[in-house]
Design a protein around this motif. Sequence first.
Motif, PDB file in Angstrom:
ATOM      1  N   GLU A  28       0.765  -0.949   0.011  1.00  0.00           N
ATOM      2  CA  GLU A  28      -0.093  -0.014  -0.203  1.00  0.00           C
ATOM      3  C   GLU A  28       0.598   1.260  -0.128  1.00  0.00           C
ATOM      4  N   SER A  29       2.213   1.238   0.453  1.00  0.00           N
ATOM      5  CA  SER A  29       2.885   2.356   0.464  1.00  0.00           C
ATOM      6  C   SER A  29       4.230   2.230   0.375  1.00  0.00           C
ATOM      7  N   TRP A  31       6.607   2.877   2.457  1.00  0.00           N
ATOM      8  CA  TRP A  31       7.167   2.196   3.692  1.00  0.00           C
ATOM      9  C   TRP A  31       6.892   0.605   3.493  1.00  0.00           C
ATOM     10  N   ARG A  32       5.887   0.306   3.006  1.00  0.00           N
ATOM     11  CA  ARG A  32       5.560  -1.155   3.016  1.00  0.00           C
ATOM     12  C   ARG A  32       6.391  -1.748   2.136  1.00  0.00           C
ATOM     13  N   ASP A 105       6.288  -5.137  12.946  1.00  0.00           N
ATOM     14  CA  ASP A 105       5.705  -3.932  12.620  1.00  0.00           C
ATOM     15  C   ASP A 105       4.548  -3.420  13.404  1.00  0.00           C
ATOM     16  N   ARG A 106       3.417  -4.141  13.213  1.00  0.00           N
ATOM     17  CA  ARG A 106       2.055  -3.890  14.039  1.00  0.00           C
ATOM     18  C   ARG A 106       1.880  -5.002  14.916  1.00  0.00           C
ATOM     19  N   PHE A 124       4.390   3.375  18.139  1.00  0.00           N
ATOM     20  CA  PHE A 124       3.350   4.446  17.299  1.00  0.00           C
ATOM     21  C   PHE A 124       2.874   5.475  17.960  1.00  0.00           C
ATOM     22  N   PRO A 159      -0.900   1.179  14.100  1.00  0.00           N
ATOM     23  CA  PRO A 159      -0.381   2.419  13.847  1.00  0.00           C
ATOM     24  C   PRO A 159      -1.539   3.586  13.988  1.00  0.00           C
ATOM     25  N   ARG A 163      -1.398   6.228  16.687  1.00  0.00           N
ATOM     26  CA  ARG A 163      -0.674   7.848  16.005  1.00  0.00           C
ATOM     27  C   ARG A 163      -1.610   8.709  16.447  1.00  0.00           C
ATOM     28  N   PHE A 187      -3.710   4.794   4.277  1.00  0.00           N
ATOM     29  CA  PHE A 187      -2.170   4.646   4.111  1.00  0.00           C
ATOM     30  C   PHE A 187      -2.013   4.890   2.607  1.00  0.00           C
ATOM     31  N   ASN A 214       0.875   8.802   7.554  1.00  0.00           N
ATOM     32  CA  ASN A 214       1.784   8.310   6.823  1.00  0.00           C
ATOM     33  C   ASN A 214       2.210   9.030   5.532  1.00  0.00           C
ATOM     34  N   ASP A 242       6.747   8.508   8.839  1.00  0.00           N
ATOM     35  CA  ASP A 242       7.517   7.378   8.020  1.00  0.00           C
ATOM     36  C   ASP A 242       8.713   7.699   7.793  1.00  0.00           C
ATOM     37  N   CYS A 262       9.711   6.362  10.793  1.00  0.00           N
ATOM     38  CA  CYS A 262       9.115   5.153  11.298  1.00  0.00           C
ATOM     39  C   CYS A 262       9.851   4.007  10.499  1.00  0.00           C
TER      40      CYS A 262
HETATM   41  C1  GZL Z   1       3.800   1.387  10.561  1.00  0.00           C
HETATM   42  C2  GZL Z   1       3.374   0.902   9.211  1.00  0.00           C
HETATM   43  C3  GZL Z   1       2.439   1.638   8.557  1.00  0.00           C
HETATM   44  C4  GZL Z   1       3.331   2.555   7.751  1.00  0.00           C
HETATM   45  C5  GZL Z   1       2.457   3.135   6.538  1.00  0.00           C
HETATM   46  O1  GZL Z   1       4.876   0.623  11.098  1.00  0.00           O
HETATM   47  O2  GZL Z   1       2.616  -0.395   9.645  1.00  0.00           O
HETATM   48  O3  GZL Z   1       1.924   0.812   7.066  1.00  0.00           O
HETATM   49  O4  GZL Z   1       3.116   4.098   8.596  1.00  0.00           O
HETATM   50  C6  GZL Z   1       2.235   1.379   6.056  1.00  0.00           C
HETATM   51  O5  GZL Z   1       2.879   3.626   5.520  1.00  0.00           O
HETATM   52  O6  GZL Z   1       1.508   1.534   5.005  1.00  0.00           O
END
Ligand code: GZL
Length: 308
Positions: A28-29, A31-32, A105-106, A124, A159, A163, A187, A214, A242, A262
């Motif tokens: 999705e991003s 970051w991912r 991560d989550r 977060f 997150p 957040r 995101f 994000n 991020d 992040c």
């Molecule tokens: C955070 C992560 C989030 C990011 C987003 O650790 O889970 O998911 O902040 C990503 O960019 O999609």
Amino acid sequence: ALVAAGLPLHKALAADKIVLGFAQVGAESEWRAANTQSVKDSAKEAGIELKFADAQQKQENQIKAIRAFIAQKVDVIAFSPVVATGFGPVLREAKAAKIPVILSDRSVDEKDDSLWVSFMGSDFTEEGRRAGRWLVEKMKGSKDTVNIVELQGTTGSAPAIERKKGFEEIISADPKFKIIRSQTGDFTRAKGKEVMEAFLKAEGKKINVLYAHNDDMAIGAIQAIEEAGLKPAKDITIISIDGVKGAFEAMMAGKLNVSVECSPLLGPQLMQAVKDLKAGKTIPKRIVTQEGVFPMEVAAKEFPNRKY
Ligand code: GZL
């Protein structure tokens, strides 16, 4: 060594190779994408066989992938739960199958924390606090009301929940800060742009600040702000989280005010934990990622050091 110990070759080879099942949120991003790259590169580096599944941001796909890993009798399962609830049953199935689970991560909000051996990832809530502290500092001189619109992450994800909580904890100390609109942009850049367009239509010039959970949503929102004839980072102060390359590029272009880091580079820590687990060592229940805050003033200097 195992062959010398009399183990048949195929068992010896199999016994040596650790197999990790990883069920990723999606793609999705930025970051991912960086997180996926880190996991894949680190598995190769560590000589760990990686079974990788992309759940396309759907919980049922993540649960299906974890069930498949259990059926394949992988050595360890790791995943980043797309949302914080609903994983209890499949985690209990993994425990019954004696396959250790690492949350990367989550996290999940399950009461029974025996369902995972370790949760490694950012704090977060602290990221939300850092975003709030930066804004309080920036607005400390003025008494005027500060109207904030908020682009939340995926509804129900750790997150997004944390957040929001951390940011509100800090700004609630001063009544001049008002969150006038808050909605999920999931995101993604596309959704972030779409929701920001709606915010601008509804509130227009009243908006002083955008808080995006994000960078991808912030980058989408920047396009909407420009298309509305406003100057991002000047007419509307923009705070995001991020610290991906796209955010540094936006800050260097003077269109984003600050990005709270992040780090997605969890691969090396994850593979070390998998190896330690297989070697019978205990690993910490919680491993917190160390990270900072990057305002636009330092973006150009910091950019060459960025690894994601
Ligand atoms: C955070 C992560 C989030 C990011 C987003 O650790 O889970 O998911 O902040 C990503 O960019 O999609």
